[in-house]
Enzyme design. Sequence first.
Site, PDB file in Angstrom:
ATOM      1  N   THR A   1      26.742  16.429  48.330  1.00 21.97           N
ATOM      2  CA  THR A   1      25.516  17.152  48.693  1.00 21.97           C
ATOM      3  C   THR A   1      24.410  16.566  47.836  1.00 21.97           C
ATOM      4  O   THR A   1      24.699  15.912  46.842  1.00 21.97           O
ATOM      5  CB  THR A   1      25.686  18.668  48.384  1.00 21.97           C
ATOM      6  OG1 THR A   1      26.501  19.270  49.367  1.00 21.97           O
ATOM      7  CG2 THR A   1      24.386  19.437  48.339  1.00 21.97           C
TER       8      THR A   1
ATOM      9  N   GLY B   1      27.910  25.459  55.698  1.00 27.30           N
ATOM     10  CA  GLY B   1      28.283  25.642  54.295  1.00 27.30           C
ATOM     11  C   GLY B   1      27.281  26.489  53.539  1.00 27.30           C
ATOM     12  O   GLY B   1      26.499  27.243  54.129  1.00 27.30           O
TER      13      GLY B   1
ATOM     14  N   GLY C   1      29.727  21.545  46.047  1.00 29.07           N
ATOM     15  CA  GLY C   1      31.135  21.894  45.942  1.00 29.07           C
ATOM     16  C   GLY C   1      31.553  22.622  47.199  1.00 29.07           C
ATOM     17  O   GLY C   1      30.742  22.779  48.108  1.00 29.07           O
TER      18      GLY C   1
HETATM   19  N1  ASP Z   1      28.418  22.453  49.351  1.00 29.57           N
HETATM   20  C1  ASP Z   1      28.578  21.563  50.463  1.00 29.57           C
HETATM   21  C2  ASP Z   1      29.135  22.319  51.622  1.00 29.57           C
HETATM   22  O1  ASP Z   1      30.084  23.068  51.446  1.00 29.57           O
HETATM   23  C3  ASP Z   1      29.441  20.389  50.182  1.00 29.57           C
HETATM   24  C4  ASP Z   1      29.383  19.817  48.802  1.00 29.57           C
HETATM   25  O2  ASP Z   1      28.458  20.026  48.050  1.00 29.57           O
HETATM   26  O3  ASP Z   1      30.288  19.113  48.406  1.00 29.57           O
HETATM   27  O4  ASP Z   1      28.680  22.095  52.718  1.00 29.57           O
END
Ligand code: ASP
Length: 314
Positions: free
Chosen positions: A174, A204, A226
């Site tokens: 992200t 998300g 995350g």
């Molecule tokens: N937070 C993001 C999502 O769940 C993905 C990430 O940051 O790794 O879409």
Amino acid sequence: MAKIALAIHGGCGVMPEDSMTQEEWEGARRDLAAALSAGYARLKAGDSAVDAVEAAVVVMEDSPHFNAGHGAALNENGLHELDASIMDGATLEAGAISASRAIRNPVKAARALMEDGRAVYMTGPAADRFAEVKGLQVEPQSYFTTPKRVGALEAMRRHAAAGTDGTENEKHGTVGAVALDAAGHLAAATSTGGYTNKPEGRVGDSPIIGAGTYARDGVCAVSGTGQGEFFIRHVLGHEVASRIAYLKQDIATAADGLINHDLAPHRIGAGLVAIDAQGVAVAPYNTPGMFRGWVTPEGHAFVATHDQIYEIEL
Ligand code: ASP
């Protein structure tokens, strides 16, 4: 001069150091520096924290190194569906879009929606149409695809078939930014392709105000990275702010407590950047690394991917 400060992340899905070439690591650090530079230039010019976080996120959306915009993750059907949001800590105004299949810079659409004011959150084809009506650039799906993301989808499909776990980088990532401007206002923005091999239509935390993105003047601004499902359940961005505002924790204690204590039982990759009303920035993560950078109120700039921190000239 009034204090200004900025912090960014390019996701906590950082691979083991030996799994990327030196050129790739350098390229990622260069783009982190360019994002810091773009955001910090706005703050130095006296522009708002909202301007700064948008400018920083746009650079990372345009970079192939991070999971947002060009270089975003592919879902289970090999499609890109993009989520983004922005929040102004001065007014608590916010804008968010999700499941966009065409907006080149989703953070710009989130900002346009915030300024339009008729909705906080718009999704799917309506969000794409909204962006077009606002004169924002739209792209074919192929614009967002990079060889790295095609490889990650193939790897995640293999893992799914074998019942094994992918690397953090194959899974997600992200981009995000938080800033304090010269007028003392805070802002946050986040943009993502979500996680690789995600179900079609999955949204998300990144576009959910209070979960992946939150800003409130006098308290803090937060952008998370995350596995979003857990950021939503813990209402993570708002929780960081609540611990500062109500428990009187400092920003490091609040942010670190959430990432390394509250989320620990879930065994997920997680990180965030946050900044408080004095411009103190923190960037905790529980993965092998996190793409990140910050500029202190004294004007010192740094970028990092793993433990080693590089001071840079902006
Ligand atoms: N937070 C993001 C999502 O769940 C993905 C990430 O940051 O790794 O879409």
